[in-house]
Structures are given as C-alpha cells and as structure tokens.
Motif scaffolding. Structure first.
Motif, PDB file in Angstrom:
ATOM      1  N   THR A  27      -3.746  26.894 -18.811  1.00 38.17           N
ATOM      2  CA  THR A  27      -5.189  26.931 -18.540  1.00 38.17           C
ATOM      3  C   THR A  27      -5.624  28.130 -17.702  1.00 38.17           C
ATOM      4  O   THR A  27      -6.820  28.424 -17.637  1.00 38.17           O
ATOM      5  N   GLY A  28      -4.679  28.746 -17.010  1.00 40.45           N
ATOM      6  CA  GLY A  28      -5.027  29.858 -16.137  1.00 40.45           C
ATOM      7  C   GLY A  28      -5.558  29.424 -14.782  1.00 40.45           C
ATOM      8  O   GLY A  28      -6.016  30.264 -14.001  1.00 40.45           O
ATOM      9  N   GLN A  29      -5.495  28.129 -14.500  1.00 44.56           N
ATOM     10  CA  GLN A  29      -6.005  27.622 -13.224  1.00 44.56           C
ATOM     11  C   GLN A  29      -5.038  26.577 -12.668  1.00 44.56           C
ATOM     12  O   GLN A  29      -4.541  25.726 -13.412  1.00 44.56           O
ATOM     13  N   PRO A  30      -4.795  26.612 -11.345  1.00 45.38           N
ATOM     14  CA  PRO A  30      -3.916  25.593 -10.756  1.00 45.38           C
ATOM     15  C   PRO A  30      -4.461  24.191 -10.977  1.00 45.38           C
ATOM     16  O   PRO A  30      -5.675  23.982 -11.084  1.00 45.38           O
ATOM     17  N   CYS A  31      -3.546  23.239 -11.004  1.00 42.76           N
ATOM     18  CA  CYS A  31      -3.958  21.833 -11.125  1.00 42.76           C
ATOM     19  C   CYS A  31      -4.729  21.390  -9.892  1.00 42.76           C
ATOM     20  O   CYS A  31      -4.489  21.880  -8.774  1.00 42.76           O
ATOM     21  N   LEU A  32      -5.625  20.483 -10.099  1.00 41.30           N
ATOM     22  CA  LEU A  32      -6.304  19.801  -9.012  1.00 41.30           C
ATOM     23  C   LEU A  32      -5.421  18.614  -8.630  1.00 41.30           C
ATOM     24  O   LEU A  32      -5.093  17.777  -9.473  1.00 41.30           O
ATOM     25  N   ILE A  33      -5.016  18.565  -7.383  1.00 40.94           N
ATOM     26  CA  ILE A  33      -4.151  17.495  -6.892  1.00 40.94           C
ATOM     27  C   ILE A  33      -5.006  16.545  -6.067  1.00 40.94           C
ATOM     28  O   ILE A  33      -5.692  16.979  -5.133  1.00 40.94           O
ATOM     29  N   ILE A  34      -4.956  15.282  -6.421  1.00 39.78           N
ATOM     30  CA  ILE A  34      -5.757  14.264  -5.750  1.00 39.78           C
ATOM     31  C   ILE A  34      -4.814  13.320  -5.020  1.00 39.78           C
ATOM     32  O   ILE A  34      -3.890  12.778  -5.619  1.00 39.78           O
ATOM     33  N   MET A  55       0.844  -1.181   0.000  1.00 36.27           N
ATOM     34  CA  MET A  55       0.000   0.000   0.000  1.00 36.27           C
ATOM     35  C   MET A  55       0.881   1.234   0.000  1.00 36.27           C
ATOM     36  O   MET A  55       2.029   1.194   0.388  1.00 36.27           O
ATOM     37  N   GLY A  56       0.271   2.321  -0.442  1.00 37.60           N
ATOM     38  CA  GLY A  56       1.051   3.537  -0.509  1.00 37.60           C
ATOM     39  C   GLY A  56       0.198   4.738  -0.814  1.00 37.60           C
ATOM     40  O   GLY A  56      -1.029   4.696  -0.790  1.00 37.60           O
ATOM     41  N   ILE A  57       0.887   5.801  -1.107  1.00 34.11           N
ATOM     42  CA  ILE A  57       0.285   7.084  -1.417  1.00 34.11           C
ATOM     43  C   ILE A  57       0.391   7.291  -2.924  1.00 34.11           C
ATOM     44  O   ILE A  57       1.479   7.213  -3.485  1.00 34.11           O
ATOM     45  N   ASP A  58      -0.740   7.543  -3.544  1.00 41.31           N
ATOM     46  CA  ASP A  58      -0.779   7.848  -4.972  1.00 41.31           C
ATOM     47  C   ASP A  58      -1.277   9.277  -5.135  1.00 41.31           C
ATOM     48  O   ASP A  58      -2.305   9.645  -4.565  1.00 41.31           O
ATOM     49  N   ILE A  59      -0.548  10.049  -5.906  1.00 40.97           N
ATOM     50  CA  ILE A  59      -0.893  11.446  -6.159  1.00 40.97           C
ATOM     51  C   ILE A  59      -1.128  11.619  -7.650  1.00 40.97           C
ATOM     52  O   ILE A  59      -0.303  11.211  -8.471  1.00 40.97           O
ATOM     53  N   TYR A  60      -2.243  12.257  -7.972  1.00 42.52           N
ATOM     54  CA  TYR A  60      -2.590  12.521  -9.367  1.00 42.52           C
ATOM     55  C   TYR A  60      -2.833  14.015  -9.550  1.00 42.52           C
ATOM     56  O   TYR A  60      -3.489  14.637  -8.714  1.00 42.52           O
ATOM     57  N   ALA A  61      -2.323  14.567 -10.638  1.00 37.87           N
ATOM     58  CA  ALA A  61      -2.621  15.952 -11.004  1.00 37.87           C
ATOM     59  C   ALA A  61      -3.627  15.930 -12.149  1.00 37.87           C
ATOM     60  O   ALA A  61      -3.490  15.136 -13.084  1.00 37.87           O
ATOM     61  N   GLU A  62      -4.621  16.774 -12.049  1.00 38.47           N
ATOM     62  CA  GLU A  62      -5.574  16.956 -13.138  1.00 38.47           C
ATOM     63  C   GLU A  62      -5.640  18.434 -13.465  1.00 38.47           C
ATOM     64  O   GLU A  62      -5.436  19.275 -12.597  1.00 38.47           O
ATOM     65  N   TRP A  63      -5.927  18.731 -14.702  1.00 41.38           N
ATOM     66  CA  TRP A  63      -5.991  20.108 -15.155  1.00 41.38           C
ATOM     67  C   TRP A  63      -7.158  20.253 -16.115  1.00 41.38           C
ATOM     68  O   TRP A  63      -7.665  19.272 -16.652  1.00 41.38           O
ATOM     69  N   ASN A  64      -7.582  21.488 -16.298  1.00 37.91           N
ATOM     70  CA  ASN A  64      -8.672  21.744 -17.239  1.00 37.91           C
ATOM     71  C   ASN A  64      -8.265  21.250 -18.610  1.00 37.91           C
ATOM     72  O   ASN A  64      -7.187  21.575 -19.096  1.00 37.91           O
ATOM     73  N   GLY A  65      -9.115  20.414 -19.222  1.00 34.44           N
ATOM     74  CA  GLY A  65      -8.854  19.900 -20.547  1.00 34.44           C
ATOM     75  C   GLY A  65      -8.024  18.627 -20.575  1.00 34.44           C
ATOM     76  O   GLY A  65      -7.646  18.173 -21.654  1.00 34.44           O
ATOM     77  N   ILE A  66      -7.753  18.038 -19.420  1.00 38.29           N
ATOM     78  CA  ILE A  66      -6.995  16.785 -19.414  1.00 38.29           C
ATOM     79  C   ILE A  66      -7.758  15.740 -20.239  1.00 38.29           C
ATOM     80  O   ILE A  66      -8.982  15.636 -20.149  1.00 38.29           O
ATOM     81  N   THR A  67      -7.045  15.020 -21.055  1.00 35.05           N
ATOM     82  CA  THR A  67      -7.680  14.013 -21.909  1.00 35.05           C
ATOM     83  C   THR A  67      -7.664  12.646 -21.230  1.00 35.05           C
ATOM     84  O   THR A  67      -6.919  12.417 -20.280  1.00 35.05           O
ATOM     85  N   GLU A  68      -8.476  11.750 -21.739  1.00 34.25           N
ATOM     86  CA  GLU A  68      -8.462  10.373 -21.228  1.00 34.25           C
ATOM     87  C   GLU A  68      -7.096   9.733 -21.446  1.00 34.25           C
ATOM     88  O   GLU A  68      -6.610   8.989 -20.596  1.00 34.25           O
ATOM     89  N   ALA A  69      -6.474  10.032 -22.564  1.00 39.21           N
ATOM     90  CA  ALA A  69      -5.137   9.486 -22.837  1.00 39.21           C
ATOM     91  C   ALA A  69      -4.137   9.985 -21.795  1.00 39.21           C
ATOM     92  O   ALA A  69      -3.297   9.205 -21.317  1.00 39.21           O
ATOM     93  N   GLU A  70      -4.219  11.257 -21.426  1.00 39.93           N
ATOM     94  CA  GLU A  70      -3.320  11.800 -20.402  1.00 39.93           C
ATOM     95  C   GLU A  70      -3.594  11.160 -19.042  1.00 39.93           C
ATOM     96  O   GLU A  70      -2.653  10.840 -18.301  1.00 39.93           O
ATOM     97  N   LYS A  71      -4.865  10.971 -18.718  1.00 38.71           N
ATOM     98  CA  LYS A  71      -5.210  10.287 -17.464  1.00 38.71           C
ATOM     99  C   LYS A  71      -4.677   8.860 -17.455  1.00 38.71           C
ATOM    100  O   LYS A  71      -4.156   8.385 -16.441  1.00 38.71           O
ATOM    101  N   ASN A  72      -4.799   8.178 -18.571  1.00 44.27           N
ATOM    102  CA  ASN A  72      -4.330   6.787 -18.655  1.00 44.27           C
ATOM    103  C   ASN A  72      -2.826   6.679 -18.468  1.00 44.27           C
ATOM    104  O   ASN A  72      -2.341   5.665 -17.953  1.00 44.27           O
ATOM    105  N   PRO A 103       0.277  19.403   1.151  1.00 46.65           N
ATOM    106  CA  PRO A 103      -0.487  19.213   2.392  1.00 46.65           C
ATOM    107  C   PRO A 103      -1.995  19.415   2.238  1.00 46.65           C
ATOM    108  O   PRO A 103      -2.779  18.728   2.882  1.00 46.65           O
ATOM    109  N   GLU A 104      -2.388  20.333   1.369  1.00 46.46           N
ATOM    110  CA  GLU A 104      -3.823  20.586   1.181  1.00 46.46           C
ATOM    111  C   GLU A 104      -4.533  19.363   0.626  1.00 46.46           C
ATOM    112  O   GLU A 104      -5.677  19.083   1.005  1.00 46.46           O
ATOM    113  N   ALA A 105      -3.871  18.631  -0.242  1.00 38.86           N
ATOM    114  CA  ALA A 105      -4.489  17.434  -0.818  1.00 38.86           C
ATOM    115  C   ALA A 105      -4.678  16.361   0.238  1.00 38.86           C
ATOM    116  O   ALA A 105      -5.639  15.596   0.184  1.00 38.86           O
ATOM    117  N   PHE A 106      -3.784  16.303   1.206  1.00 32.49           N
ATOM    118  CA  PHE A 106      -3.938  15.324   2.284  1.00 32.49           C
ATOM    119  C   PHE A 106      -5.008  15.775   3.277  1.00 32.49           C
ATOM    120  O   PHE A 106      -5.694  14.943   3.865  1.00 32.49           O
TER     121      PHE A 106
END
Length: 123
Positions: A113-120, A1-18, A50-53
């Motif tokens: 994009t003009g907006q910070p990434c969403l960190i999950i 088990m561990g910590i997984d961090i993902y960044a998402e941004w406006n317009g992220i594609t399914e290919a980028e997510k994959n 820290p905000e994502a946690f």
C-alpha cells in the motif's frame, strides 16, 4: 481482561477484519491480531508498539517493528516462562511465531500500500 492489538491497512476488507476476531487467541499474528493478558510484566506488545499505547492508535513503520522484534521476542518468551511457567518449547514457539507473523504482515501490507499499518491498541 487483556490487551488486544489490531493492524489495519489501506484496503483492508471486512472479511480480513473479521478474521481478527479470534476469541483472544495468542496465535493469530498472521491476520493482524495480537493478544496479551494482564497477568504481569513484561508486556511484549508494549515494547513492540509503544506509540499505539501512547495514543490508542498509531501508524508504525515496518522498519520500526522489525527493529523492535528481537527484544519483543525475548520479552514474550520471558513472559511465557516466568508468568505462565511454560516449559513446552512448541507452545512458546507458537506465541513467538505470532509476533513474527504480525510484523511480517505489517511489512507486507506497507509494501503493497505504500503506507504503514495503523495499529490499534485496545486495553
């Protein structure tokens, strides 16, 4: 088990997510993915994001990430040396590069994009 961090941004594609599904790689910051196992402190991801946690997900500005990066790199290197007894400079550098690449990608996407990434944070 561990910590997984993902960044998402406006317009992220399914290919980028994959591309972020890397099989728990510690070397894929360039696609917006960071990984840290639960083998003990210090946790570099918790310092960088820290905000994502705190909330599970948060938009974190590139400026904040860049300001936190030097200490994050110090913690990541300490972790590699103390917990994993790493002595291979190239191996340690690959882990540190992943953090630098993650921050650079988030800065690039924020600029585009003009907006910070969403960190999950998944842990």
């Amino acid at each position: 088990m561990g910590i997984d961090i993902y960044a998402e941004w406006n317009g992220i594609t399914e290919a980028e997510k994959n591309l972020q599904f890397t099989g728990f790689s510690t070397e894929h910051g360039h696609v917006g993915y960071l990984r840290e196992a639960y083998h003990g402190k210090p946790y570099a991801t918790k310092h960088l994001l820290p905000e994502a946690f705190m909330y599970g997900r948060a938009r974190i500005s590139a400026v904040s990430l860049q300001q936190r990066l030097p200490e994050t790199l110090r913690l990541a290197e300490k972790r590699e040396r103390d917990i994993y007894h790493a002595t291979d400079a190239e191996g340690i550098e690959r882990v540190l590069k992943s953090y630098r690449d993650f921050v650079a990608l988030c800065a690039q996407k924020e600029f585009e994009t003009g907006q910070p990434c969403l960190i999950i944070a998944s842990y």
